[in-house]
Design a protein around this motif. Structure first.
Motif, short mmCIF file in Angstrom:
data_model
loop_
_atom_site.label_atom_id
_atom_site.label_comp_id
_atom_site.label_asym_id
_atom_site.label_seq_id
_atom_site.Cartn_x
_atom_site.Cartn_y
_atom_site.Cartn_z
N SER A 29 0.82 -1.21 0.00
CA SER A 29 0.00 0.00 0.00
C SER A 29 0.86 1.27 0.00
N HIS A 30 2.13 1.12 0.39
CA HIS A 30 3.07 2.25 0.37
C HIS A 30 3.94 2.22 -0.89
N GLY A 31 3.64 1.29 -1.79
CA GLY A 31 4.46 1.14 -2.98
C GLY A 31 5.72 0.35 -2.73
N GLU A 36 10.71 -7.92 -4.52
CA GLU A 36 11.52 -7.30 -5.57
C GLU A 36 12.82 -6.76 -4.98
N VAL A 37 12.72 -6.14 -3.80
CA VAL A 37 13.90 -5.60 -3.14
C VAL A 37 14.85 -6.74 -2.76
N LYS A 38 14.28 -7.84 -2.26
CA LYS A 38 15.11 -8.99 -1.86
C LYS A 38 15.89 -9.54 -3.05
N PRO A 120 16.68 7.28 -7.48
CA PRO A 120 15.92 7.64 -6.26
C PRO A 120 14.95 6.54 -5.85
N GLU A 121 14.32 5.88 -6.83
CA GLU A 121 13.35 4.83 -6.52
C GLU A 121 14.03 3.66 -5.81
N GLU A 122 15.21 3.28 -6.27
CA GLU A 122 15.94 2.17 -5.64
C GLU A 122 16.43 2.56 -4.25
N PHE A 129 13.14 -0.95 3.19
CA PHE A 129 13.52 -2.30 3.63
C PHE A 129 14.26 -2.24 4.96
N MET A 130 15.25 -1.37 5.07
CA MET A 130 16.05 -1.29 6.29
C MET A 130 15.26 -0.67 7.45
N GLN A 131 14.39 0.29 7.16
CA GLN A 131 13.53 0.83 8.22
C GLN A 131 12.60 -0.26 8.76
N ASN A 132 12.06 -1.08 7.87
CA ASN A 132 11.23 -2.20 8.31
C ASN A 132 12.01 -3.11 9.26
#
Length: 301
Positions: A29-31, A36-38, A120-122, A129-132
């Motif tokens: 929901s936050h985009g 994909e990041v993993k 910027p998107e990456e 990811f790291m904040q999570n």
């Protein structure tokens, strides 16, 4: 009694999320698309994040990439999440020491990954990811301490703020070098630093990219104590002894105390009070409580 209290609780949605294991800040929901990041992070190998769980309920989390001063590779970021999930499910755990291998903490992100994730998107996806991951570490029902040996730079400095406490060895330093890289802290370091040392000091530390030696860090409230030894083995032993004073007692009591403090820090006052009430309901009349009463462990004037 405990179950009935929990059933009648009118906790807010934010409180319920704080209670739930494995809930992250960001989702689709936050985009944010975690898989994909993993996949992207898998492209940057090197080093490891190791976890040792002791019988006394204290875990030792080691950042292990000494050839790059324990900088985080993409694979290490993935392993960190795996270890946090493992700690979330460690019901016997009471405390956690975070350290770096070979007598240094961490120099932040591996520049190979930083250079490759150039858009910027990456960058924002990596930030989420790291904040999570680090928010889940903050919310662990374990009393945590960062053992800062050698250097904690950039993301490494941010990582120290995700622990409840920080200890430094005599020859160590903490430095938020983000300004010199043309960015700001993005793993939650700014927000947590403000909570630890206040907004005025945080602004000085970040905008000046100040080198915090042990005495300076102690003076501004960044760390609890400066240890006696800079030796890798001896300083770890000192950190273990320091942490034991806060983790003595039954796991369910220590874990409830940590959860209660987390709710007091993150929730609105009324929600924090309700959460405190419900945590008490899981302990009152329980084995630890009854055993303590039987031993007549009461404070005396």
């Amino acid at each position: 009694m405990a179950n009935s209290l929990l059933k009648t609780s009118s906790l807010s949605m934010r409180t319920k999320l704080l209670h739930q294991t494995g809930v992250s800040l960001y989702n689709t929901s936050h985009g944010f698309h975690e898989e994909e990041v993993k996949k992207k992070l898998q492209e940057f190998p090197g080093g490891s994040v190791d976890l040792q769980k002791e019988d006394n309920g204290i875990g030792i989390l080691t950042l292990n990439n000494p050839s790059k001063l324990n900088a985080f590779s993409g694979v290490m970021m993935l392993q960190l999440l795996e270890k946090v999930i493992e700690l979330e499910n460690w019901t016997e755990g009471k405390g956690l020491i975070v350290r770096g291998a070979k007598n240094t903490f961490s120099s932040g992100s591996d520049l190979n990954a930083v250079k490759a994730l150039a858009t910027p998107e990456e960058g924002v996806a990596l930030c989420m990811f790291m904040q999570n991951t680090l928010t889940r570490l903050v919310r662990l029902p374990l009393i945590s301490v960062a053992l800062v040996q050698g250097r904690a730079l950039g993301g490494g400095a941010e990582f120290t703020t995700a622990c409840d406490f920080r200890l430094m060895t005599p020859d160590s330093e903490i430095r938020f070098v983000h300004k010199e890289m043309g960015i700001i802290p993005s793993w939650g370091g700014t927000s947590r630093l403000v909570q630890i040392i206040g907004s005025r000091q945080a602004l000085k530390v970040l905008s000046g990219a100040l080198r915090l030696d042990p005495q300076k860090a102690l003076n501004i409230g960044m760390v609890e104590e400066v240890l006696q030894s800079s030796d890798e083995v001896k300083s770890l032993e000192e950190a273990q002894e320091w942490l034991k004073q806060f983790t003595s007692g039954p796991p369910e009591v220590i874990r409830a105390l940590k959860k209660s403090v987390c709710s007091g820090k993150e929730l609105y006052f009324e929600d924090a009070l309700q959460n405190e009430r419900d945590l008490l309901g899981t302990l009152w009349g329980g084995s630890a409580n009854l055993e303590a009463i039987a031993r007549k462990k009461k404070f005396k004037n």
